[in-house]
Design an enzyme around this catalytic site. Structure first.
Site, mmCIF file in Angstrom:
data_model
loop_
_atom_site.group_PDB
_atom_site.id
_atom_site.type_symbol
_atom_site.label_atom_id
_atom_site.label_comp_id
_atom_site.label_asym_id
_atom_site.label_seq_id
_atom_site.Cartn_x
_atom_site.Cartn_y
_atom_site.Cartn_z
ATOM 1 N N GLU A 103 -56.370 23.247 84.734
ATOM 2 C CA GLU A 103 -56.325 22.861 86.154
ATOM 3 C C GLU A 103 -57.601 22.132 86.567
ATOM 4 O OE1 GLU A 103 -54.777 25.805 85.088
ATOM 5 O OE2 GLU A 103 -52.990 24.596 85.434
ATOM 6 N N ASN A 161 -50.291 23.694 80.122
ATOM 7 C CA ASN A 161 -49.652 22.687 80.965
ATOM 8 C C ASN A 161 -50.405 21.361 80.935
ATOM 9 O OD1 ASN A 161 -51.532 24.522 82.632
ATOM 10 N ND2 ASN A 161 -51.493 22.613 83.786
ATOM 11 N N ASP A 204 -46.350 23.445 85.882
ATOM 12 C CA ASP A 204 -47.362 24.342 85.303
ATOM 13 C C ASP A 204 -46.743 25.336 84.328
ATOM 14 O OD1 ASP A 204 -49.858 25.498 84.849
ATOM 15 O OD2 ASP A 204 -49.610 26.951 86.465
#
Lengths: 559, 113
Positions: free
Chosen positions: A190, A256, A299
């Protein structure tokens, strides 16, 4: 003279007996019930033990034998290792050795990292455990270092920088030692990272190899990334891989793609995000890959446990890889070649896809297609937590079922277009949670891996966020975020026993036998991703506070 | 059960005292402008959301429940964000003062904007 010779012999013998772990020992898994030497209880991460002193009849007599404070208010997800009566457990800021019988701390070595480091950690301040090999204990640190400690004393032997944490790289995973190589991954999916897996020399800490999870220019798969998107495309590797010594292959799940907004990475499948890689442990070379969610917008990390088992497929004993994927489908792959055997839905509500085609490619729903073309807000199930989050499952070889902590939670999802800024989040979506109508987010399930169907399920309002252990005694162990550590009947799901540990259980239970007594140990300590990020206010009265617990049958009351 | 009048009175006196104490500690901030709060919400999503929850909703156990942040303690908020507090890291070298002001505007909405 005799005494001197004996003393010399003992001196030579003791360190070997007490603190050496050979490659052979690491392959024993469930056949070595006196020790727990692997993350996942064995190289295949089945989290199964044949021990049966604690069984369906006796489990009601379980009592705590001791508890040790971990002196830490962060999340406790570390899997204890056990070797010759010593437990090794980690927190984000310490490595600890504990006498397995008495619960007394033998040594504790602090881990220092810059106080700003949590800025680049998305989902709880965590360490998931250590690896043992040749008298050394290996672990990773939040600020992206790999280190080796003397297992006997806790003294630091070497510490190597993996990469600059300030660019969004953190480490929370336990290393894997496979064929004499220490193997580690990275968090940061992220934060605009480019993920990788590293190999290290256990003796010296020398860096041996790095395999990027996102191919660079000229490498196969690079053309699945438009323009420069590969440079910050995510592909984290934050859970320990499994290992098949016979095939000399490591299986590592890949996280992800980043940012979550898939339109910023289209067109292209964005290899090897949301995939499993089969690797040679000596070189890091990729043998094959299988991608679960191409060009993933939701995700759907695919880092969680890649369980290795042998199943009978169409009459043939087959070496398979099992994965309850975040995307809500349960996958069975032939692990010799990465070919799909089965992929079936294992959650109740799933609307991002209508199925998986024969090549393993998701058949996206009209809803997902609409989101991709319009960028409009859509209600998607499962949410970014997935059908199963990180929580490691157990494969029970006695009945071929997988016992997994699964989730029923949806989300309102709106793609956004973030600007990359080094060392800060690179999300790419706004979210709002959609809780199920009956309030039950957690489902502990006994899943048939070939159909995705559950033989039984046990619900809980908040999800079980830790690992699952099953045993030859027919018992399933797992904990709740509300603090109860529980035992269930492996065949029916009937609750056999429970104990309140004082904080939420996010840990990974293990079991071993010592001096004729079967022990079960687990860490307690809430504070992981679900607690801080899911907005579940039902956890408001579950205090933080890390501890390690050991349980055994009460000799006074057990039959 | 009826609340005894004395308890209500005592609570009122305490509340008045708390407000006076808060005013002495820090000047009450004017109501946040919707525009500034919206800027703050975007910054919150980037820097704060993963520990303090979507729309500030969290159990308040492992990270502070910002919906409960006293609205008249602006200086405390700026200090905590700039220098860090308890388990929260410092953000002073990343966030500009005007960005912290925007976050403050958003925090004062209680996540309802």
């Amino acid at each position: 003279m005799k005494a001197l010779l004996l003393a010399t012999a003992l001196t030579m013998l003791l360190p070997l007996e007490g603190y050496a772990q050979s490659s052979d020992e690491l392959t024993k898994g469930p056949n070595d019930t006196a020790n727990v030497l692997n993350y996942g209880m064995d190289y295949g991460q089945q989290r199964y033990s044949p021990l049966n002193q604690i069984n369906k009849q006796t489990a009601k007599s379980l009592v705590p034998v001791w508890s040790l404070s971990l002196d830490d208010n962060r999340s406790q997800e570390s899997q204890p290792l056990v070797y010759n009566g010593v437990i090794y457990v980690t927190t984000h800021n310490a490595t600890i050795a504990v006498d397995a019988k008495t619960g007394r701390q033998i040594w504790k070595t602090k881990v220092e990292y810059p106080p700003e480091t949590p800025r680049i950690v998305c989902c709880g301040i965590i360490n998931r455990g250590a690896a043992l090999y040749e008298g050394k204990l290996f672990r990773t640190t939040l600020d992206a270092h790999v280190m080796a400690l003397d297992a006997k004393t806790g003294k630091e032997l070497w510490k190597e920088t993996v990469i600059d944490w300030k660019n969004g790289y953190a480490q929370t995973l336990a290393p894997l030692v496979a064929d004499g190589v220490v193997i580690t991954g990275t968090s940061g999916g992220e934060y605009g990272i480019r993920g990788f897996i590293d190999g290290w020399d256990p003796a010296t800490g020398k860096h041996l190899w790095r395999t990027y999870t996102i191919p660079g220019p000229g490498e196969p798969g690079h053309d699945t990334w438009p323009g420069d998107t590969w440079q910050h495309g995510g592909g984290s590797t934050w859970i320990t891989g499994s290992y098949d010594p016979e095939l000399h292959t490591v299986y590592w799940g890949i996280g992800n793609a980043g940012p979550w907004n898939a339109m910023m990475r289209a067109p292209g499948d964005n290899l090897y995000t949301c995939s499993v890689l089969a690797l040679d442990p000596k070189s890091g070379q990729i043998k094959w890959h299988f991608q679960f969610s191409p060009n993933d917008p939701f995700d759907f990390d695919s880092v969680a446990d890649m369980v290795l088992a042998n199943l009978n497929i169409r009459g043939q004993p087959t070496k398979v890889l099992l994965n309850g994927n975040r995307n809500g489908f349960f996958y069975v792959l032939d692990r010799t070649n990465g070919k799909l055997i089965a992929a079936n839905q294992f959650v109740k509500t799933l609307n991002w896809a209508t199925g998986i085609d024969e090549n393993g490619r998701p058949i996206e729903s009209d809803l997902t297609k609409k989101m991709r073309t319009t960028g409009e807000t859509v209600e998607i199930w499962p949410s970014v937590w997935g059908g199963k989050a990180w929580s490691p499952s157990s494969f029970n070889p006695n009945n071929g079922l997988v016992y997994a902590n699964t989730l029923e939670l949806g989300m309102k999802y709106t793609p956004t277009r973030p600007q990359y800024r080094a060392g800060t989040t690179y999300w790419g979506a706004d979210l709002a949670w959609v809780f199920p109508k009956d309030g039950n987010v957690g489902y502990l399930k006994a899943i048939d891996p070939l159909t995705g169907k559950a033989k039984w399920e046990v619900t809980s309002p908040t999800p079980r966020w830790g690992g699952v252990l099953t045993t030859g005694g027919g018992v399933v162990f797992s904990g709740q975020l509300t603090g109860e550590f529980e035992a269930f009947d492996v065949d029916t799901g009937q609750k056999l026993w429970g104990f309140q540990t004082g904080s939420g259980v996010e840990g990974q239970p293990v079991t071993w036998q010592q001096d004729g007594v079967q022990y079960v140990a687990v860490t307690s300590g809430a504070g992981g991703a679900y607690v801080v990020y899911a907005g579940d206010e039902r956890l408001a009265n579950v205090p933080a506070g890390g501890s390690l617990w050991a349980f055994a049958l009460n000799p006074q009351t057990s039959p | 059960m009826r609340t005894p009048a004395l308890v209500v009175l005592a609570w009122g006196v305490w509340l008045a005292g708390a407000q006076v104490a808060g005013a002495a500690d820090d000047q009450p901030s004017p109501a946040p402008s919707p525009q500034l709060a919206a800027e703050g919400k975007a910054l919150y999503g980037q820097f704060c959301r993963n520990c303090h929850g979507v729309n500030m909703v969290n159990p308040g156990t492992s990270s502070f429940d910002l919906r409960k942040f006293p609205p008249d303690e602006h200086a405390r908020f700026v200090n905590s964000v700039t220098h860090g507090k308890n388990t929260m890291p410092a953000w002073g070298d990343i966030l500009k003062p005007e960005e912290i002001e925007a976050l403050w505007a958003y925090v004062r909405t209680g996540g309802k904007t």
